[in-house]
Structure formats: C-alpha cells, structure tokens
Motif scaffolding. Structure first.
Motif, PDB file in Angstrom:
ATOM      1  N   ALA A   6      54.530  -4.365 139.174  1.00 41.14           N
ATOM      2  CA  ALA A   6      54.635  -2.953 138.788  1.00 41.14           C
ATOM      3  C   ALA A   6      54.126  -2.017 139.861  1.00 41.14           C
ATOM      4  O   ALA A   6      54.355  -0.822 139.801  1.00 41.14           O
ATOM      5  CB  ALA A   6      53.859  -2.709 137.492  1.00 41.14           C
ATOM      6  N   VAL A   7      53.411  -2.545 140.883  1.00 40.32           N
ATOM      7  CA  VAL A   7      52.834  -1.695 141.899  1.00 40.32           C
ATOM      8  C   VAL A   7      53.680  -1.667 143.159  1.00 40.32           C
ATOM      9  O   VAL A   7      53.476  -0.865 144.040  1.00 40.32           O
ATOM     10  CB  VAL A   7      51.395  -2.173 142.224  1.00 40.32           C
ATOM     11  N   THR A   8      54.642  -2.565 143.288  1.00 43.80           N
ATOM     12  CA  THR A   8      55.492  -2.560 144.469  1.00 43.80           C
ATOM     13  C   THR A   8      56.392  -1.348 144.452  1.00 43.80           C
ATOM     14  O   THR A   8      56.614  -0.721 143.419  1.00 43.80           O
ATOM     15  CB  THR A   8      56.335  -3.838 144.526  1.00 43.80           C
ATOM     16  N   SER A   9      56.914  -1.007 145.595  1.00 46.57           N
ATOM     17  CA  SER A   9      57.707   0.222 145.687  1.00 46.57           C
ATOM     18  C   SER A   9      59.149  -0.114 145.984  1.00 46.57           C
ATOM     19  O   SER A   9      59.497  -1.210 146.388  1.00 46.57           O
ATOM     20  CB  SER A   9      57.144   1.137 146.784  1.00 46.57           C
ATOM     21  N   GLY A  53      43.248  -7.918 139.704  1.00 45.54           N
ATOM     22  CA  GLY A  53      43.919  -9.073 140.282  1.00 45.54           C
ATOM     23  C   GLY A  53      43.105  -9.778 141.337  1.00 45.54           C
ATOM     24  O   GLY A  53      43.214 -10.993 141.526  1.00 45.54           O
ATOM     25  N   GLY A  54      42.215  -9.035 142.050  1.00 45.87           N
ATOM     26  CA  GLY A  54      41.403  -9.653 143.080  1.00 45.87           C
ATOM     27  C   GLY A  54      42.236 -10.059 144.280  1.00 45.87           C
ATOM     28  O   GLY A  54      43.427  -9.781 144.388  1.00 45.87           O
ATOM     29  N   ALA A  88      44.682   1.147 127.655  1.00 49.41           N
ATOM     30  CA  ALA A  88      45.775   1.890 128.283  1.00 49.41           C
ATOM     31  C   ALA A  88      46.421   1.077 129.404  1.00 49.41           C
ATOM     32  O   ALA A  88      47.638   1.111 129.585  1.00 49.41           O
ATOM     33  CB  ALA A  88      45.243   3.218 128.835  1.00 49.41           C
ATOM     34  N   LEU A  89      45.613   0.324 130.147  1.00 47.97           N
ATOM     35  CA  LEU A  89      46.155  -0.508 131.210  1.00 47.97           C
ATOM     36  C   LEU A  89      47.043  -1.613 130.629  1.00 47.97           C
ATOM     37  O   LEU A  89      48.092  -1.945 131.193  1.00 47.97           O
ATOM     38  CB  LEU A  89      45.012  -1.109 132.018  1.00 47.97           C
ATOM     39  N   LEU A  96      50.494  -7.918 132.036  1.00 45.52           N
ATOM     40  CA  LEU A  96      49.224  -8.190 132.694  1.00 45.52           C
ATOM     41  C   LEU A  96      48.297  -8.934 131.743  1.00 45.52           C
ATOM     42  O   LEU A  96      47.947  -8.403 130.681  1.00 45.52           O
ATOM     43  CB  LEU A  96      48.564  -6.883 133.134  1.00 45.52           C
ATOM     44  N   PRO A  97      47.865 -10.157 132.077  1.00 49.27           N
ATOM     45  CA  PRO A  97      46.915 -10.879 131.216  1.00 49.27           C
ATOM     46  C   PRO A  97      45.490 -10.372 131.452  1.00 49.27           C
ATOM     47  O   PRO A  97      44.731 -10.939 132.245  1.00 49.27           O
ATOM     48  CB  PRO A  97      47.070 -12.340 131.679  1.00 49.27           C
ATOM     49  N   LEU A  98      45.129  -9.286 130.779  1.00 51.53           N
ATOM     50  CA  LEU A  98      43.833  -8.648 130.984  1.00 51.53           C
ATOM     51  C   LEU A  98      42.802  -9.279 130.052  1.00 51.53           C
ATOM     52  O   LEU A  98      42.689  -8.911 128.883  1.00 51.53           O
ATOM     53  CB  LEU A  98      43.933  -7.144 130.728  1.00 51.53           C
ATOM     54  N   GLU A  99      42.053 -10.244 130.568  1.00 50.42           N
ATOM     55  CA  GLU A  99      41.023 -10.895 129.774  1.00 50.42           C
ATOM     56  C   GLU A  99      39.816  -9.982 129.658  1.00 50.42           C
ATOM     57  O   GLU A  99      39.475  -9.251 130.598  1.00 50.42           O
ATOM     58  CB  GLU A  99      40.626 -12.225 130.402  1.00 50.42           C
TER      59      GLU A  99
END
Length: 574
Positions: A6-9, A53-54, A88-89, A96-99
């Motif tokens: 989602a961040v690529t352009s 993501g690190g 919201a993220l 996105l697997p937001l643990e």
C-alpha cells in the motif's frame, strides 16, 4: 525491507495507498474529531507501516522515529490514542497483520522519540531551485525551505521522497547557513537505495523532491556512530533534543535545536499531555491534601462533637472532595490542545472560591460552631452568606469551564462523552443541594437556615464515616453521587477502552457512555427524591425499590442493545 504494497507508488498501488490514507483519517476523525489533519494522513500511515514492518537499518530507523515523534508532538497525541490509531491503521490496510504486542512496542518507540523533541509544526515544503552534477556519482541539489532552516554545519537532515513516504534517510547540508535560506544537499545514488536514486536522478528544479527534517547529528561519514551530536555540540541520547518545524507537502524540512532545560537534566514530558497541569489548582490540591491529614488527626485527638459527629469530620470530607475535584479539573485542562486563558482564569477563580469555602469551614470548627446554615449571630450569618455566594459563583465557573473544555477536541468520542457528561452531572449534583437551604418539617433547628436531613433534625444517628442520616432522608447522598460523576465516568471510559478496545469501536464505547451517563443522572435524582420523601438511604420503601429496579433493568437493556448492534454490524461485515 520492502515497503508494504500500500506504500509503493505508481499506478494502481498509488491510488490504493491514497484510499488507505483516506480510510485511516476517516477512522481517526470519527473516533476523535480534529485529532489529525487530513493532509498529514499519507505521511503518518506510511511512517507507521514502515515502523511496524521493521527492517530499516539503524540510521533509517532513527530518522523515521524522529519524524513520527514530531508528528506525535505537533498533534498532541497521548498514550491512550494508541488504540484509536492502531484501529485506524488496521481499517486503512486490512491485509496488515497488526499484532497487539508489536503495535504497543511501536507506539512506545514513538512516545520515547516524542519525549525528546520540541514543540512546533511537523514539516514544511522545500522548493528545488537547482540541480548540478559534481563528477559522475554526486548530484548537488539546491533547495529552499518555505521557512528558514536553522542548522549548523555537521547537522543531519532526515529526507524522504513522495514516492516512498515511509522511508527517511539522513543527509547533511553541505553549506553554512545563508542569508537567502537556501540549502545544498550532496547526494550519491546508493545501489538499491530508493531515496538516494530518486534524489540523484529524478528530482529537478521547481518540482517537489521529497521531505526533509533537520536533526543535529554526527556527520554520516563520522567514525563515531553511537549517537547524534546536538546543535550545541554536546552529546545527546539517540533521538534526543527538540525540533522546530513547519508543515507542508512535497519536499519538507525541519530543524532540531537543543533546549537549555535538557542541558540542566530536565526530562521532556509527553506532548500529548497538552499544557502543563494548572499550577494554582495543583497548589490548592496539595493544600487540601495536607488539610485532610490534619483533619483526620483532629477526628482522632479532638473529642468535640458537633451535630452528632466529630467536629473535624466536615473539614476532612470537604478537603478530600476538593482534592478529587481539583485533580480532575487540572487533568482536564491538561488535555486541551490549545491554551485557553478563559479556562485558566476560571480554574484560578474556582481555587479562590474553594479557599474561601474551606477557610470559613475550618474557622468555624476552631470556634466550635457549625459553618453551614448557621445564622445564630450576625457574624455567623455573614459567613454563611459568603459561603452561599461562593458556591453559586463556583457553579457558574464550573459551567464556563465545561463549555471551554468541550469546545476543544479532547480524547476519543467515548472520552469526550465521559468528560461532558461528568461536567453536566457534577453540575446536577450541585443543583440537587438547593433543597438543603430550605428548612424542612422538623429538619431545621432554631438559628439555622437549612438542613441536610429531611423529616428529622440534623445531628441524629448516621452512617459510619459519612454521617448520613440513618433515621430520615439525607440530601447529601444525591449531592455526593452527582458531584463525583466527574471521576466515575472518565474512569469508566478508560476501562472500556482498555478492556473492550479490541471488541468495541469508538462509537460503541461512546454510546455505552451515554447509557451510563443517563443511568447515573437517574440514580442521582432517585437518591435525591428518596431523601426528599424522608427515607433513609438503607431503608427505601417499595416505591423507591421499584423505581431503582426499573432504572437498573432499563440500563442493562440499553447496554445490551448497544452491544447487540455492534455484533450485528460485525456479522454484516463478515
């Protein structure tokens, strides 16, 4: 590490990221209106995705944290906003697997970075004025920030390009500060380096290049890589110091300067805490805490009894109540995103009125007589009149403070409702005390202009510690319950967010707070109605019990409807 898709352009991915940023901002706006500007959503989303993501090297990670720390500080975020921003993220990027543990660690990193930066806007645009080549590998970019960039030779600048909004890299201005404010960046295209490649080969004059923020640090080629050096050339912790920046789009820049306080060893507070806690209120709170201790000792060592209770019990109860009230007001003022002189002066007025109230109460105790309703002599009548005027003015000041606080965005929706309902119910608690100044049948003794009790004289048998009448109605019960809604409802909002934040969104928690507020108002009125009918708190009649049962059933049913509505939404979404 590669950026999240989602961040690529470019093409579809860029459009997808734009929609993700829009969903992020819409979710934050719904939970806490006005918390974040819509224009900063892409920068924030990209930065948080990169952080979660690190994979960055240490300098890149420090640059990213510097930027996110500036965003945190500029928009006065707080630790309790982590739940809303994380939700919201997740809404913005469902894949996105937001643990929870990973998100908590990331948010704590941003908090620590924010604690080391200063006040000011997060970023501002920089115009690209010139592009030259210095040999085969070096590109010289001449840029001019929209605002002057204060820096010293050797300070490093976190830079990013719009095509990779989550990636930040350090660059040193190659020139000393100039009168025209222009800055030179010498860029070498690093193999595999997306930011350096864009800057070296694709940035041209009059076109937006990226984003830059100055941060005092060692030169990138310095052999010492353990930590940055501040503008004052004194070593600082990683991410330390403060920044002054301006906001914009395209190529952005900011400046970092070291505050003198940090050189004296002072620790920065979280920017999301808003302004510092109101000093007159906190001085008053500490004074009341000391008076509470003195009064508690007086209850034990002074054997005098007044109206059936130890003579020092009234100063003890009022001192504890003012401690709670003062701390709550100071905390609410600390949440304001913008300083309000009206709120500060109103809070100071409340302190003055509290001092008047407590001075009369303690003074009358020292004289061995009552303070409330006492008109047995001209002096006592004047003192009672002063107390009455002070309480009326305090009620008006309380209302003014509520309006000022609620006009600014505070906390999330549930928190905002809790604060607003708390203010309103506390005012209701003040109003239900009005019948106390009206002498009831058999309640007011000679020389008194009112009474706490209804149906019996003040000073009879009472409940332990609080002294509420156990033989007749007591108007202090509803008064007490209403006043402390300012503590009960915000605590309930915190508990809902902490233990139900994963299952209940901001809208559901807000509606639950409305249910709780209505139920709390009903309880306050019920207790006052019970007292006006001359019933002791612990001996209600069948009618009172029936109304209480109806209130309980209605509250539980309303809460169940709110929760069921949430489950239905989840089922439809599935």
């Amino acid at each position: 590490m590669r950026d999240h898709p989602a961040v690529t352009s470019g093409g579809i991915a860029e459009a997808v990221f734009g929609r993700a940023a829009a969903r992020f901002w819409d979710t934050v706006q719904e939970g806490c209106p006005g918390l974040l500007p819509e224009g900063d959503a892409p920068l924030i989303v990209a930065g948080l995705l990169r952080l979660v993501g690190g994979g960055d090297d240490r300098p890149g990670r420090l640059a990213l944290l510097t930027v996110l720390g500036r965003v945190y500080r500029e928009h006065r975020l707080r630790p309790d906003h982590a739940t809303l921003v994380g939700a919201a993220l997740t809404v913005a990027v469902p894949s996105l697997p937001l643990e929870a543990a990973t998100w908590r660690r990331a948010w704590r990193l941003v908090e620590r970075a924010a604690a080391r930066v200063g006040d000011g806007s997060a970023s501002w645009p920089v115009e690209v004025l010139g592009r030259d080549r210095a040999g085969d590998t070096i590109t010289i970019l001449t840029v001019r920030p929209w605002r002057r960039l204060p820096f010293r030779p050797g300070d490093a600048v976190p830079v990013n390009v719009p095509q990779h909004p989550g990636r930040w890299r350090w660059y040193c201005p190659a020139n000393a500060p100039r009168a025209d404010g222009t800055v030179e960046l010498h860029v070498r295209a690093v193999p595999g380096g997306d930011v350096s490649h864009r800057l070296a080969h694709q940035v041209h004059p009059r076109l937006p290049a990226g984003t830059a923020r100055r941060r005092g640090a060692r030169r990138p080629d310095s052999p010492a890589r353990t930590g940055p050096v501040a503008l004052t050339a004194s070593p600082t912790p990683v991410g330390g110091g403060t920044q002054t920046c301006g906001r914009g789009s395209g190529l952005r820049s900011g400046a970092r300067r070291q505050h003198a306080e940090q050189h004296r060893g002072m620790t920065a507070t979280y920017p999301g805490q808003g302004t510092s806690w109101h000093r007159p209120l906190m001085v008053f709170v500490w004074a009341m805490a000391g008076l509470a201790v003195v009064s508690a000792v007086g209850v034990v060592v002074d054997d005098r009894v007044l109206t059936g209770v130890p003579i020092w019990l009234k100063p003890l109860k009022f001192a504890v109540s003012f401690v709670l009230y003062g701390v709550t007001l100071a905390w609410l003022l600390s949440l304001l995103r913008r300083r309000s002189r009206v709120a500060e002066w109103t809070a100071t007025l409340i302190v003055a009125l509290g001092v008047v109230e407590m001075t009369i109460i303690v003074g009358q105790v020292l004289r061995g007589t009552t303070s409330h309703y006492n008109v047995s002599s001209p002096l006592n009548a004047v003192l009672w009149m002063l107390m009455g005027v002070a309480i009326m003015v305090l009620s008006v000041a309380h209302l003014v403070l509520a309006v000022v606080v609620l006009r600014q965005p505070v906390a999330d929706r549930a928190g905002r409702y809790a604060i607003g309902l708390g203010f309103g119910l506390a005012l209701l608690g003040m109003l239900v005390a009005i019948p106390m100044v009206l002498a009831g049948d058999g309640s007011a003794a000679e020389g008194l202009a009112g009474a706490h009790s209804v149906g019996v004289a003040d000073g009879g048998p009472g409940l332990p510690l609080v002294g509420w009448s156990s033989t007749g109605g007591d108007l202090r019960v509803g008064h007490f319950v209403g006043l402390h809604a300012m503590q009960v409802l915000p605590i309930l909002a915190v508990l809902l967010g902490r233990f139900g934040g994963g299952r209940l969104d901001g809208g559901v928690r807000a509606r639950l707070l409305v249910v709780a507020g209505v139920a709390y108002a009903g309880l306050t009125l019920l207790l006052t109605w019970q007292a006006l009918r001359g019933q002791p708190l612990l001996r209600p009649d069948a009618l009172t019990l029936g109304v209480a049962a109806a209130l309980l059933v209605g509250t539980v049913a309303a809460a169940a409807v709110v929760a069921r509505g949430r489950r239905s939404e989840v089922a439809l979404a599935a």
